[in-house]
Design a protein around this motif. Structure first.
Motif, PDB file in Angstrom:
ATOM      1  N   THR A  91       0.842  -1.210   0.000  1.00  0.00           N
ATOM      2  CA  THR A  91       0.000   0.000   0.000  1.00  0.00           C
ATOM      3  C   THR A  91       0.875   1.256   0.000  1.00  0.00           C
ATOM      4  OG1 THR A  91      -0.166  -0.080   2.410  1.00  0.00           O
ATOM      5  CG2 THR A  91      -1.970  -1.095   1.170  1.00  0.00           C
ATOM      6  N   ASN A  92       2.073   1.171   0.598  1.00  0.00           N
ATOM      7  CA  ASN A  92       2.953   2.343   0.570  1.00  0.00           C
ATOM      8  C   ASN A  92       3.400   2.650  -0.864  1.00  0.00           C
ATOM      9  OD1 ASN A  92       3.004   2.661   3.422  1.00  0.00           O
ATOM     10  ND2 ASN A  92       5.086   3.444   3.270  1.00  0.00           N
ATOM     11  N   ARG A  93       3.701   1.590  -1.609  1.00  0.00           N
ATOM     12  CA  ARG A  93       4.136   1.823  -2.995  1.00  0.00           C
ATOM     13  C   ARG A  93       2.999   2.474  -3.790  1.00  0.00           C
ATOM     14  NH1 ARG A  93       3.379   0.459  -7.844  1.00  0.00           N
ATOM     15  NH2 ARG A  93       1.904  -1.198  -7.321  1.00  0.00           N
ATOM     16  N   ARG A 118       6.263  -3.716   2.813  1.00  0.00           N
ATOM     17  CA  ARG A 118       7.610  -3.200   3.087  1.00  0.00           C
ATOM     18  C   ARG A 118       7.741  -2.746   4.525  1.00  0.00           C
ATOM     19  NH1 ARG A 118       7.721   0.629  -1.962  1.00  0.00           N
ATOM     20  NH2 ARG A 118       8.588   1.977  -0.370  1.00  0.00           N
ATOM     21  N   GLY A 119       8.864  -3.094   5.137  1.00  0.00           N
ATOM     22  CA  GLY A 119       9.146  -2.654   6.502  1.00  0.00           C
ATOM     23  C   GLY A 119      10.239  -1.608   6.498  1.00  0.00           C
ATOM     24  N   ARG A 120      10.607  -1.157   7.676  1.00  0.00           N
ATOM     25  CA  ARG A 120      11.699  -0.176   7.794  1.00  0.00           C
ATOM     26  C   ARG A 120      13.013  -0.798   7.364  1.00  0.00           C
ATOM     27  NH1 ARG A 120      12.961   0.572  12.952  1.00  0.00           N
ATOM     28  NH2 ARG A 120      14.403   2.242  12.441  1.00  0.00           N
ATOM     29  N   THR A 124      11.254  -6.795   4.675  1.00  0.00           N
ATOM     30  CA  THR A 124       9.921  -7.132   4.177  1.00  0.00           C
ATOM     31  C   THR A 124       8.962  -7.139   5.376  1.00  0.00           C
ATOM     32  OG1 THR A 124      10.347  -9.462   4.457  1.00  0.00           O
ATOM     33  CG2 THR A 124      10.747  -8.557   2.268  1.00  0.00           C
ATOM     34  N   TRP A 125       7.677  -7.030   5.075  1.00  0.00           N
ATOM     35  CA  TRP A 125       6.662  -7.003   6.133  1.00  0.00           C
ATOM     36  C   TRP A 125       5.573  -7.993   5.749  1.00  0.00           C
ATOM     37  CZ3 TRP A 125       6.276  -5.042  10.906  1.00  0.00           C
ATOM     38  CH2 TRP A 125       5.014  -5.009  11.504  1.00  0.00           C
ATOM     39  N   SER A 126       5.457  -9.025   6.538  1.00  0.00           N
ATOM     40  CA  SER A 126       4.488 -10.068   6.222  1.00  0.00           C
ATOM     41  C   SER A 126       3.063  -9.564   6.489  1.00  0.00           C
ATOM     42  CB  SER A 126       4.823 -11.268   7.098  1.00  0.00           C
ATOM     43  OG  SER A 126       3.802 -12.174   7.008  1.00  0.00           O
ATOM     44  N   ASN A 176       9.340   3.460  16.352  1.00  0.00           N
ATOM     45  CA  ASN A 176       7.878   3.400  16.228  1.00  0.00           C
ATOM     46  C   ASN A 176       7.325   1.982  16.153  1.00  0.00           C
ATOM     47  OD1 ASN A 176       8.639   2.805  13.538  1.00  0.00           O
ATOM     48  ND2 ASN A 176       8.726   4.986  13.143  1.00  0.00           N
ATOM     49  N   ASP A 177       7.901   1.083  16.929  1.00  0.00           N
ATOM     50  CA  ASP A 177       7.340  -0.271  16.992  1.00  0.00           C
ATOM     51  C   ASP A 177       6.335  -0.325  18.136  1.00  0.00           C
ATOM     52  OD1 ASP A 177       9.076  -1.019  15.043  1.00  0.00           O
ATOM     53  OD2 ASP A 177      10.366  -2.236  16.333  1.00  0.00           O
ATOM     54  N   LEU A 178       5.182  -0.912  17.868  1.00  0.00           N
ATOM     55  CA  LEU A 178       4.203  -1.107  18.942  1.00  0.00           C
ATOM     56  C   LEU A 178       4.428  -2.495  19.547  1.00  0.00           C
ATOM     57  CD1 LEU A 178       2.944   1.410  17.712  1.00  0.00           C
ATOM     58  CD2 LEU A 178       0.712   0.406  18.080  1.00  0.00           C
ATOM     59  N   LYS A 183       6.530  -8.344  22.558  1.00  0.00           N
ATOM     60  CA  LYS A 183       6.471  -8.767  21.153  1.00  0.00           C
ATOM     61  C   LYS A 183       5.875  -7.684  20.267  1.00  0.00           C
ATOM     62  CE  LYS A 183       6.231 -13.660  22.083  1.00  0.00           C
ATOM     63  NZ  LYS A 183       5.408 -14.851  21.942  1.00  0.00           N
ATOM     64  N   LYS A 184       6.265  -7.720  18.991  1.00  0.00           N
ATOM     65  CA  LYS A 184       5.853  -6.633  18.089  1.00  0.00           C
ATOM     66  C   LYS A 184       4.430  -6.853  17.562  1.00  0.00           C
ATOM     67  CE  LYS A 184       7.513  -4.043  14.102  1.00  0.00           C
ATOM     68  NZ  LYS A 184       8.730  -3.453  13.526  1.00  0.00           N
ATOM     69  N   LEU A 185       3.604  -5.846  17.768  1.00  0.00           N
ATOM     70  CA  LEU A 185       2.207  -5.902  17.335  1.00  0.00           C
ATOM     71  C   LEU A 185       2.019  -5.131  16.031  1.00  0.00           C
ATOM     72  CD1 LEU A 185      -0.802  -6.579  18.248  1.00  0.00           C
ATOM     73  CD2 LEU A 185      -0.859  -4.238  19.108  1.00  0.00           C
TER      74      LEU A 185
HETATM   75  C1  BTN Z   1       8.318  -1.747  10.294  1.00  0.00           C
HETATM   76  O1  BTN Z   1       9.317  -2.220   9.734  1.00  0.00           O
HETATM   77  O2  BTN Z   1       8.147  -1.866  11.503  1.00  0.00           O
HETATM   78  C2  BTN Z   1       7.306  -0.962   9.479  1.00  0.00           C
HETATM   79  C3  BTN Z   1       6.245  -1.854   8.898  1.00  0.00           C
HETATM   80  C4  BTN Z   1       5.203  -1.084   8.085  1.00  0.00           C
HETATM   81  C5  BTN Z   1       4.243  -2.012   7.367  1.00  0.00           C
HETATM   82  C6  BTN Z   1       3.117  -1.272   6.714  1.00  0.00           C
HETATM   83  S1  BTN Z   1       1.828  -2.350   6.179  1.00  0.00           S
HETATM   84  C7  BTN Z   1       1.068  -1.060   5.279  1.00  0.00           C
HETATM   85  C8  BTN Z   1       2.183  -0.251   4.658  1.00  0.00           C
HETATM   86  N1  BTN Z   1       2.545  -0.785   3.349  1.00  0.00           N
HETATM   87  C9  BTN Z   1       3.775  -1.307   3.355  1.00  0.00           C
HETATM   88  O3  BTN Z   1       4.315  -1.863   2.373  1.00  0.00           O
HETATM   89  N2  BTN Z   1       4.332  -1.153   4.566  1.00  0.00           N
HETATM   90  C10 BTN Z   1       3.465  -0.451   5.487  1.00  0.00           C
END
Ligand code: BTN
Length: 322
Positions: A91-93, A118-120, A124-126, A176-178, A183-185
């Motif tokens: 969604t970021n892209r 995508r993550g920081r 990757t972000w599952s 900014n990790d919750l 554990k990461k939410l």
């Molecule tokens: C992190 O690495 O902690 C950041 C994760 C951010 C994930 C979100 S999911 C919606 C948006 N689209 C993405 O590709 N990444 C962010």
């Protein structure tokens, strides 16, 4: 029209609504109503129909469609336009591409699933189904150096929304990790397009493991991640979480644009699980140990190390046990 019919059905859930009455209220033919009802059923709404009585809404699917998010959303700008995908790479892209093409302030890009979330720091972000994966386009009247404040604001509002709706005690690990029970939410990825003096747009991406069971996550994160479902054993009404988040975000954002981020920083400090702790920070290819003492107005972390207080703008923090 689909939305209008759905709203009528929602407003009259305790009774049957006849085709004649819907048709009269919405000035549409009974055949058209029948077609929209069947589209709603295909979307996952269970609608009972009884000859001579009409239609009654039985259950609403847990979906993040514009129909569900828009229904009852009390914002002026945020989420007033929504791009919804059942599945998308990131969604970021998409949000960045739309922002580049001139999309409006407050546009929300949302997906049920991401194939390449995508993550920081290039990770990757599952993003399996059941989570909340969205990106917000913002065009704030702020100088670029203040943008980090928006990431802090996002984390603060996400913590408060989750506490309010799920009763969970959520902490923030810098930046900014919750975190819940260690554990990461959820995580936040903020991307910016700017000149030195002028911001073009900001995309704030948020990923929250909402109704995700831990077995849906890859093995390498299964032990370090958690979800609302895993913590509370109750599924979250995801559309309600997003509505509450957007409403609270808009209020805090308007406040911050006028009065600055001091109030947000104070709330961030309250939820922080990093400040006051001995940490190891991985930044600029080095591992540095020290005590996290504060964040500055731009959200950078101040760490007391053997060389004095050092300022970190980015990095990965692990909390030490002492
Ligand atoms: C992190 O690495 O902690 C950041 C994760 C951010 C994930 C979100 S999911 C919606 C948006 N689209 C993405 O590709 N990444 C962010």
């Amino acid at each position: 029209m689909k939305g209008k019919i759905l709203r009528l059905l929602k407003e009259n859930r305790e009774k049957f609504l006849s085709g004649v009455s819907i048709s009269r209220q919405l000035q549409v033919s009974r055949t058209a109503i029948w077609k929209y009802i069947s589209v709603l059923r295909d979307d996952g709404y269970r609608i009972k129909s009884v000859a001579g009585r009409g239609y009654q809404l039985q259950t609403v699917p847990d979906l993040l469609t514009p129909l569900e998010i828009d229904d009852g959303l009390r914002t002026k700008v945020l989420g007033q336009q929504i791009k919804y995908f059942q599945e998308i790479d990131s969604t970021n892209r998409v949000a960045r591409k739309l922002a580049q093409a001139g999309a409006a302030d407050g546009l929300l890009v949302i997906a049920e699933k991401q194939k390449a979330g995508r993550g920081r720091l290039g990770r990757t972000w599952s993003s399996p189904s059941g989570g909340i994966w969205f990106s917000l386009i913002l065009r704030p009247p702020l100088p670029p150096f203040k943008v980090q404040g928006l990431t802090l604001l996002t984390a603060v509002v996400a913590v408060e929304t989750t506490a309010l709706l799920c009763g969970l005690n959520v902490g923030i690990k810098w930046p900014n990790d919750l975190i819940v029970n260690g554990k990461k939410l959820a995580g936040i990825l903020t991307e910016v397009s700017a000149e030195i003096e002028r911001l073009h747009y900001v995309v704030v991406g948020l990923g929250l493991n909402a109704n995700v069971s831990l077995s849906q996550l890859p093995a390498e994160v299964e032990t370090i991640a958690t979800s609302i479902l895993a913590e509370t054993k109750r599924p979250l009404r995801r559309a309600e979480w997003i509505q509450t988040f957007l409403q609270r975000f808009e209020a805090a954002y308007q406040e911050a644009v006028v009065n600055g981020f001091a109030e947000i920083l104070a709330r961030w400090r309250r939820y922080s699980i990093t400040l006051g702790r001995t940490i190891v920070i991985h930044a600029g290819g080095k591992l540095i140990t020290g005590r996290a003492v504060d964040i500055n107005e731009q959200g950078a972390l101040l760490v007391e190390t053997k060389n004095g207080v050092e300022t970190f703008w980015a990095g990965d923090v692990s909390l030490s046990n002492d």
